[in-house]
Design an enzyme around this catalytic site. Sequence first.
Site, short mmCIF file in Angstrom:
data_model
loop_
_atom_site.label_atom_id
_atom_site.label_comp_id
_atom_site.label_asym_id
_atom_site.label_seq_id
_atom_site.Cartn_x
_atom_site.Cartn_y
_atom_site.Cartn_z
N LEU A 1 -22.03 14.34 -29.04
CA LEU A 1 -22.90 15.12 -29.85
C LEU A 1 -23.30 16.52 -28.78
CD1 LEU A 1 -25.66 12.82 -31.22
CD2 LEU A 1 -23.38 13.63 -32.35
N HIS B 1 -24.33 19.80 -33.10
CA HIS B 1 -24.94 18.72 -33.85
C HIS B 1 -26.33 18.82 -33.83
CE1 HIS B 1 -21.12 16.64 -32.63
NE2 HIS B 1 -20.98 16.54 -33.63
N GLN C 1 -8.52 10.18 -39.97
CA GLN C 1 -8.28 11.78 -39.88
C GLN C 1 -7.36 12.19 -38.75
OE1 GLN C 1 -12.86 12.39 -39.82
NE2 GLN C 1 -12.28 14.07 -38.65
N LEU D 1 -19.41 25.94 -30.45
CA LEU D 1 -19.71 24.77 -29.91
C LEU D 1 -18.76 23.56 -30.63
CD1 LEU D 1 -23.26 23.98 -28.70
CD2 LEU D 1 -21.39 25.35 -27.83
O1 PAF Z 1 -16.88 16.88 -38.80
C1 PAF Z 1 -16.85 15.61 -38.24
O2 PAF Z 1 -17.12 15.29 -37.17
C2 PAF Z 1 -16.29 14.54 -38.97
O3 PAF Z 1 -15.03 15.23 -39.82
C3 PAF Z 1 -16.73 13.71 -39.95
C4 PAF Z 1 -17.50 14.60 -40.93
C5 PAF Z 1 -17.91 13.10 -39.15
C6 PAF Z 1 -15.98 12.64 -40.73
O4 PAF Z 1 -15.20 11.75 -39.87
#
Ligand code: PAF
Length: 285
Positions: A34, A38, A65, A188
């Site tokens: 973070l 965030h 992903q 960031l």
């Molecule tokens: O943006 C991200 O950090 C990721 O793509 C998410 C939305 C947490 C999904 O894993």
Amino acid sequence: MLSLMPIQVLETLAEMRALPKRRPRAVVMTMGALHDGHRALLQSARKWSGVDGELVVTVFVNPLQFAAGEDLDRYPRTWQQDLEMCEQEGVTAVFAPRVDDMFSVGRDITLDPGPLGEILEGKARPDHFAGVLTVVAKFINLTNADAAVFGEKDYQQLALINRMVQQLEIPIEILSVPTIRDADGLALSSRNQYLTPQERQAAAVLPAALSAAVEVAATGGGAEDAVVAAEKELTANELVVPDYVVVTDPLLGPAPEHGDARILIAAAVGGTRLLDNAALHLETR
Ligand code: PAF
């Protein structure tokens, strides 16, 4: 704003499902590591849910992903710092499931992002958005949240999540937060940590490219002029290898002749892929 209750750390899907529901509940989904981008999402989510509401943060480096050979294994993991930020921002619960728990019932069913998932980032990373949407939908179900907050930094991801929620009638409100930037304008991102000092300096051409495009659009240039101006900035540093510079309408359709538009860029700086985007207003008539 500080929470009066100690933060709850939920490690299993069963614990998440058992969290007593007080409305309103907002969720911020993250892959950890973070940063202040965030923090802005957390603050916006807390503002939405209010003092009596709940704020749940998910921390999960989603293997669905990442393609083979990408940075899944070296993606930064900073659990203690992440928890500290969550505490500072009054988070109610942090849900950080293990991969085997998350997918214990299988992972063969995925969501197809459709044609919008095949352009831009989807072209460079073919299964990326299927992985993102599948996990986002799963976290919406698991957290039972009323609202979810995402950053504009990942603009195509935000557009696809909005589309998914709309088309599948998922009962959640999606909120978005503008990109938070370093002093030199660099957006960031947890991946900025991969940059060497020299690459970090070079990366400033990304926001410079966006500024050049915004300026061109504001002074009567069309979408193509904006792209040319941005490309000129991007190619000014030999450490930066542009992938795409595209102007679209705000929903990622074809660029309009005039009116609201979006410019999206991706470039490799050293071995690190960086993304950025900005709103444009095309003044051409
Ligand atoms: O943006 C991200 O950090 C990721 O793509 C998410 C939305 C947490 C999904 O894993």
